[in-house]
Every structure is written in C-alpha cells, then in structure tokens.
Scaffold this active site. Structure first.
Site, mmCIF file in Angstrom:
data_model
loop_
_atom_site.group_PDB
_atom_site.id
_atom_site.type_symbol
_atom_site.label_atom_id
_atom_site.label_comp_id
_atom_site.label_asym_id
_atom_site.label_seq_id
_atom_site.Cartn_x
_atom_site.Cartn_y
_atom_site.Cartn_z
ATOM 1 N N LYS A 1 -22.163 16.378 40.547
ATOM 2 C CA LYS A 1 -22.432 15.176 41.743
ATOM 3 C C LYS A 1 -22.184 14.796 42.689
ATOM 4 C CE LYS A 1 -18.665 11.934 40.600
ATOM 5 N NZ LYS A 1 -18.694 10.864 42.083
ATOM 6 N N ASN A 2 -20.982 15.188 43.641
ATOM 7 C CA ASN A 2 -20.861 15.017 44.794
ATOM 8 C C ASN A 2 -21.568 15.146 45.523
ATOM 9 O OD1 ASN A 2 -18.983 12.323 43.940
ATOM 10 N ND2 ASN A 2 -17.489 13.571 43.968
ATOM 11 N N CYS B 1 -11.652 -0.347 44.900
ATOM 12 C CA CYS B 1 -11.584 0.173 43.449
ATOM 13 C C CYS B 1 -9.858 0.558 42.813
ATOM 14 C CB CYS B 1 -12.816 1.374 43.215
ATOM 15 S SG CYS B 1 -12.493 3.132 43.707
ATOM 16 N N ARG C 1 -10.449 1.405 49.639
ATOM 17 C CA ARG C 1 -11.375 2.466 50.482
ATOM 18 C C ARG C 1 -12.770 1.671 51.392
ATOM 19 N NH1 ARG C 1 -13.568 5.377 45.078
ATOM 20 N NH2 ARG C 1 -14.600 6.779 46.391
ATOM 21 N N VAL D 1 -15.485 11.832 53.714
ATOM 22 C CA VAL D 1 -16.683 12.616 53.090
ATOM 23 C C VAL D 1 -18.543 12.001 53.945
ATOM 24 C CG1 VAL D 1 -17.590 13.354 50.776
ATOM 25 C CG2 VAL D 1 -15.151 14.176 51.330
ATOM 26 N N ASP E 1 -9.427 14.464 44.089
ATOM 27 C CA ASP E 1 -10.116 15.015 42.602
ATOM 28 C C ASP E 1 -9.525 15.725 41.679
ATOM 29 O OD1 ASP E 1 -13.230 14.191 44.032
ATOM 30 O OD2 ASP E 1 -11.450 13.130 43.859
ATOM 31 N N ARG F 1 -19.416 8.734 34.618
ATOM 32 C CA ARG F 1 -20.141 8.346 35.474
ATOM 33 C C ARG F 1 -19.879 10.009 36.637
ATOM 34 N NH1 ARG F 1 -17.154 5.554 39.112
ATOM 35 N NH2 ARG F 1 -17.945 6.647 40.531
HETATM 36 C C1 EPZ Z 1 -15.274 10.835 48.473
HETATM 37 O O1 EPZ Z 1 -15.197 9.486 48.099
HETATM 38 C C2 EPZ Z 1 -15.617 11.510 46.962
HETATM 39 N N1 EPZ Z 1 -16.747 10.526 46.659
HETATM 40 C C3 EPZ Z 1 -14.900 11.324 46.137
HETATM 41 O O2 EPZ Z 1 -14.984 11.032 44.895
HETATM 42 C C4 EPZ Z 1 -13.159 12.358 46.722
HETATM 43 O O3 EPZ Z 1 -12.147 11.235 45.715
HETATM 44 C C5 EPZ Z 1 -13.023 12.097 47.877
HETATM 45 O O4 EPZ Z 1 -14.593 12.124 48.854
HETATM 46 C C6 EPZ Z 1 -11.897 12.574 49.207
HETATM 47 O O5 EPZ Z 1 -12.690 13.215 48.840
HETATM 48 C C7 EPZ Z 1 -18.111 11.552 46.651
HETATM 49 O O6 EPZ Z 1 -18.542 12.455 47.513
HETATM 50 C C8 EPZ Z 1 -18.886 9.752 45.936
HETATM 51 P P1 EPZ Z 1 -13.492 9.619 51.840
HETATM 52 P P2 EPZ Z 1 -15.100 8.948 49.669
HETATM 53 O O7 EPZ Z 1 -14.426 8.094 52.700
HETATM 54 O O8 EPZ Z 1 -15.845 9.647 50.763
HETATM 55 C C9 EPZ Z 1 -9.988 5.930 53.359
HETATM 56 C C10 EPZ Z 1 -15.197 11.544 42.414
HETATM 57 O O9 EPZ Z 1 -13.874 11.900 41.999
HETATM 58 N N2 EPZ Z 1 -11.365 5.644 54.360
HETATM 59 O O10 EPZ Z 1 -13.158 10.986 51.910
HETATM 60 O O11 EPZ Z 1 -14.844 7.739 49.559
HETATM 61 C C11 EPZ Z 1 -10.528 6.268 52.161
HETATM 62 O O12 EPZ Z 1 -10.278 5.016 51.944
HETATM 63 C C12 EPZ Z 1 -14.855 10.580 43.234
HETATM 64 O O13 EPZ Z 1 -16.180 11.964 42.883
HETATM 65 C C13 EPZ Z 1 -11.329 4.988 55.823
HETATM 66 O O14 EPZ Z 1 -10.440 3.916 55.593
HETATM 67 O O15 EPZ Z 1 -13.944 9.064 50.343
HETATM 68 C C14 EPZ Z 1 -9.423 7.054 51.221
HETATM 69 O O16 EPZ Z 1 -8.270 7.248 51.627
HETATM 70 C C15 EPZ Z 1 -13.898 9.556 43.624
HETATM 71 N N3 EPZ Z 1 -12.545 4.222 55.868
HETATM 72 C C16 EPZ Z 1 -10.048 8.120 52.771
HETATM 73 O O17 EPZ Z 1 -10.109 7.525 53.974
HETATM 74 C C17 EPZ Z 1 -12.880 5.382 56.165
HETATM 75 O O18 EPZ Z 1 -14.357 4.320 56.964
HETATM 76 C C18 EPZ Z 1 -11.096 9.427 52.040
HETATM 77 O O19 EPZ Z 1 -12.355 8.562 51.844
HETATM 78 C C19 EPZ Z 1 -13.923 6.000 55.069
HETATM 79 C C20 EPZ Z 1 -12.616 6.014 54.141
#
Ligand code: EPZ
Length: 432
Positions: free
Chosen positions: A30-31, A124, A129, A171, A312, A404
């Site tokens: 998915k991701n 969420c 996030r 990510v 995850d 989802r």
């Molecule tokens: C991706 O989310 C994945 N989703 C998530 O999978 C996964 O849990 C996550 O990466 C971590 O591996 C997709 O790829 C669609 P991050 P993402 O930006 O990109 C903070 C699932 O279960 N942050 O790496 O949204 C954030 O709050 C989903 O499939 C900031 O502070 O995660 C978090 O604490 C859930 N500012 C941490 O960094 C920003 O601008 C990591 O978030 C961006 C992120």
C-alpha cells in the site's frame, strides 16, 4: 439475558483457537502504491502500475487522479493511468480527511503546474502528524506557501534546484520532495531522508520517468527532467502485511508459507519473530516459511525509522506479547499516541501499562474473546490477531480502518484455517 446490539459499520467475528496452516500470497505494498500512483501526475504519458492492492486508500487515490482529469482504469491489481488531460491543481476539500496520504499530490501538482491547492491534513488517532517538513522543503525550493481556510496554497514562479536537509526523518516528506524534484532540472540534494523500501521503490519509478537519482546513506542527489516520461512498474510486496501474517502464525503456533515477500525488507521484524519463538525459513528470494518452536519469549521492542523496527508492526507485536511468558517492554519512538489498541487488548484480559511512549506488558496465560473497537489501521490488525488466539469469540468493530490498509485480510486468514467472518453493517447480534 438477551443482548441485542446494533453495529453501524462492518465488523469481523473471530473464533479463537485455530492454528494457521497453509500458504498465502502477500499483496503489493500500500505505502509504495500510493506515492507511485501520485507520480503519474508528473507526466503526460500513459503509466501502468501492477500488483496494486485492492483497498480503500488506493480507491481514494484513483478517485483523486480522476477528479484532477486523468483517465484511470483499474482492473484487479493493475492500474492504468492516462494523465495527459489532468488540468486541475486543486484537490477537493474532503480529500485529505479521507486519506492523509493525499498530501503526496502537492509535489507532483506543483512540479507540473507551478501551483497546487491541497487541504491541510488534521491529526489522526496516532498523533498530530504535522507536515511542517513538507512545507519547509517547498518554501526552501522557492515556492510561495500559504496556509489559510484549512488549505495549503503553493505556487512557484520558476522551478530551480535546491539543497535541503530535513530536520527529522519523514517518509511522505521525503516522497513529496522527490516527486517535486523529478520535474526540476539541475542538481538538487536532499539530506536526512527516509530510506524505507517504499521510498526506494518510488525512486525506481522516478528513474524510469527520466530523473537521475543517486542514494548515499540518507543523502539523495537528484537531477530532474522537464518532461518526465510514462512508466510501467510492479510495486514491491507489502512488508507490513507480511509481518502481520507472520505474527498471526507464530501466536497461533501455526505453520505458514508466505509468497511474494522480500526478506531484505524485513530484517528487524524477522529478528524479533525469531527472538519471540518463531522459526523463520527463507525459501529463495521471495518466499518465507514461518512456524513456532512453542516458546513465548518476552521482548523489548523500540520502534525506529527504517531499517529499525517498524512502527507499523508495533501494535501486532504488542498483541502477541500479551501472551508471552514474562514482562515485555515496547517503546514507540515515531508517533505520539500509537497505543490505542492497548485499551482494547485489556478488555480481552491483556495486562499492559502505558506510560507516555512506553508500554510494559505482563504476559498472561490466556486472553478471552470480547467486543473491541478498531481505532487505526494497524491497531485493527492487532485486535484480529488477538481474536485468533483468544478463548471464545471476538467482535472487532469499525473495520473500515482495516480495509484502508489490508487487501481482504480475513480471506487470507480464512484460507489459512482461521474461523473469521465479516459481518455486514447494521448487524444485530444477540448473545445469551
Ligand atoms: C508514513 O507516514 C506511512 N504512511 C505510515 O504508515 C508510517 O507509519 C509512517 O510513514 C512511519 O513509518 C504512508 O507511507 C502513506 P512520517 P508519514 O512523516 O509519512 C513527524 C500505515 O499504517 N513529522 O514518517 O505520515 C510525524 O508526526 C501508515 O500504513 C513531523 O513532525 O510518517 C511522526 O511523528 C500509518 N513533521 C514522524 O515525523 C513532518 O513534516 C514520522 O512521520 C512530517 C512528519
């Protein structure tokens, strides 16, 4: 006493006590599928994405591409996109509420049209996030970024290359920057990037589109192109679905062969599966046999960015460790509040104490079926896993969260012998 209960969304009814046995193919990731589908916005040429899982987040992405003007045909796991008639750069207001990964439309829309309007994502259940890193990148790349009326307005006069270092590893932040820079000529450098397999899979696609991309550790050098090309791509296997099925196998002391897995993407998970009492047999480059040696060892798990232990997979392991012999410790370093499954597992008899980002799990002999609520995608999976090994019947409610992110999970589990049924919404249940 007769209990009649009404359920407003679909639920899964899970009978505990069966050992999973058999063979199942893991779906495409998915991701990886989501950013790859958004990459089609960058080009005017036809694109074909294969092994895309049939699930809600993909449907939301296909709907968004169609709204923007692309011609999309989706049969089974193949998605054909003809993006030449994409005319719009603004996305509907409910886009991000329905799927926060729609923020990945920012980079490609800004790259192709010089402008983008995308709703500001809310938090969420797993945390606030924010997307400050995404917006900081776009402004450092020369775009005007304005947040008003709950929307992000981006526009850039002249696209130019940029050197940018992320303050933290993100990510989709990394993916948004890579998508944008694929349409920017000249040498750009991104530092402190995320290197998840899904990011690497997107980079493969951007190379097919004509971008030159070099990855050194957490630094990426990218030279974009003024005319990104169409592509054909098969997305990588879903390592989180694979990990989820591995945990379900070990906790039920079953024996399962998983096809379409990449063991290299699962290093940290396989180590923990063995440590807890799982037996892992790598069968060539894309198949793994999982069984259990009957042990239920407690563990310490600290989630981290790839190649660390994936956040995850945290909820699924927490469910398994509820039955370990001894005390386990789980530390969630990525998200602020990703322990909602704990309250639900406790209803089943688990003994878990959460303090901030740490959960202490006192293993118990057995857990019992109960009615439990899904709160987020991976939490729902952890409740299904608990239901498989609980005594009696578990009703997992609100499983649109599960839909989802997992392609027909209950059918895969049924194929492996699980007694599990999907109950339609508005179902009434009467218990004695
Ligand atoms: C991706 O989310 C994945 N989703 C998530 O999978 C996964 O849990 C996550 O990466 C971590 O591996 C997709 O790829 C669609 P991050 P993402 O930006 O990109 C903070 C699932 O279960 N942050 O790496 O949204 C954030 O709050 C989903 O499939 C900031 O502070 O995660 C978090 O604490 C859930 N500012 C941490 O960094 C920003 O601008 C990591 O978030 C961006 C992120």
């Amino acid at each position: 006493m007769r209990i009649t209960t009404y359920y407003t969304s679909e639920s899964l009814l899970v009978e505990g006590g069966t050992r999973l046995k058999g063979r199942v193919r893991v779906s495409g990731s998915k991701n990886a599928s989501l950013p790859v589908l958004f990459a089609t916005i960058l080009t005017e040429e036809r694109c074909l994405v294969e092994d895309v899982p049939v699930l809600l987040d993909v449907k939301n992405t296909v709907d968004l591409l169609t709204f923007l003007g692309a011609e999309v045909s989706w049969e089974g796991n193949r998605v054909q996109v003809d993006p030449k008639d994409i005319k719009r750069w603004d996305t509907p207001k409910d886009t991000v509420r329905r799927m926060r990964a729609s923020i990945l439309s920012m980079g490609p829309l800004l790259s192709r049209f010089g402008r983008a309007v995308v709703p500001m994502p809310g938090g969420c259940s797993i945390g606030p996030r924010p997307i400050d890193q995404h917006l900081k990148f776009f402004s450092e790349a020369g775009a005007r970024v304005e947040v008003r009326d709950g929307k992000v307005f981006l526009d850039v006069e002249r696209k130019r290359p940029v050197e940018f270092t992320f303050d933290l590893i993100t990510v989709t932040g990394t993916e948004n920057a890579l998508l944008y820079l694929t349409g920017v000529e000249g040498r750009s450098v991104l530092r402190n990037v995320a290197i998840e397999p899904e990011v690497m899979d997107l980079i493969e696609v951007l190379r097919k589109m004509g971008a030159e991309v070099e990855v050194e550790g957490r630094t990426v050098l990218i030279r974009g192109t003024s005319a990104p090309k169409g592509f054909t791509h098969r997305v990588i296997p879903d390592r989180i679905e694979a990990g989820t099925l591995m945990v379900a196998t070990v906790v039920t002391e079953g024996e399962v062969i998983l096809d379409n897995v990449n063991p290299e993407h699962l290093g940290a998970v396989l180590e923990k599966i063995e440590e807890v009492g799982g037996v892992v047999e790598i069968r060539g480059k894309d198949s793994i046999r999982i069984s259990s040696n009957g042990k239920r060892n407690p563990l310490e798990i600290i989630t981290g960015e790839y190649p660390g232990f994936p956040t995850d997979m945290q909820a699924q392991f927490t469910a398994m460790l509820s039955l370990a012999e001894g005390r386990s410790r789980v530390v969630e370093t990525i998200f602020e509040s990703r322990f909602h499954h704990v309250a639900e597992l406790s209803k089943m008899g688990a003994n878990i104490k959460v303090k901030g980002r740490e959960a202490l799990i006192e293993g118990v002999e057995r857990i019992f079926g109960a009615e439990v609520h899904s709160t987020d995608l991976r939490a729902s999976a952890s409740l299904v896993i608990a239901g498989l090994v609980a005594e009696g019947t578990t009703l997992v409610r609100d499983i649109y969260h599960l839909d989802r992110g997992y392609e027909r999970l209950e059918e895969k589990l049924k194929k492996l012998g699980a007694r599990i049924e999907r109950l339609p919404s508005k179902v009434t249940l009467s218990g004695s």
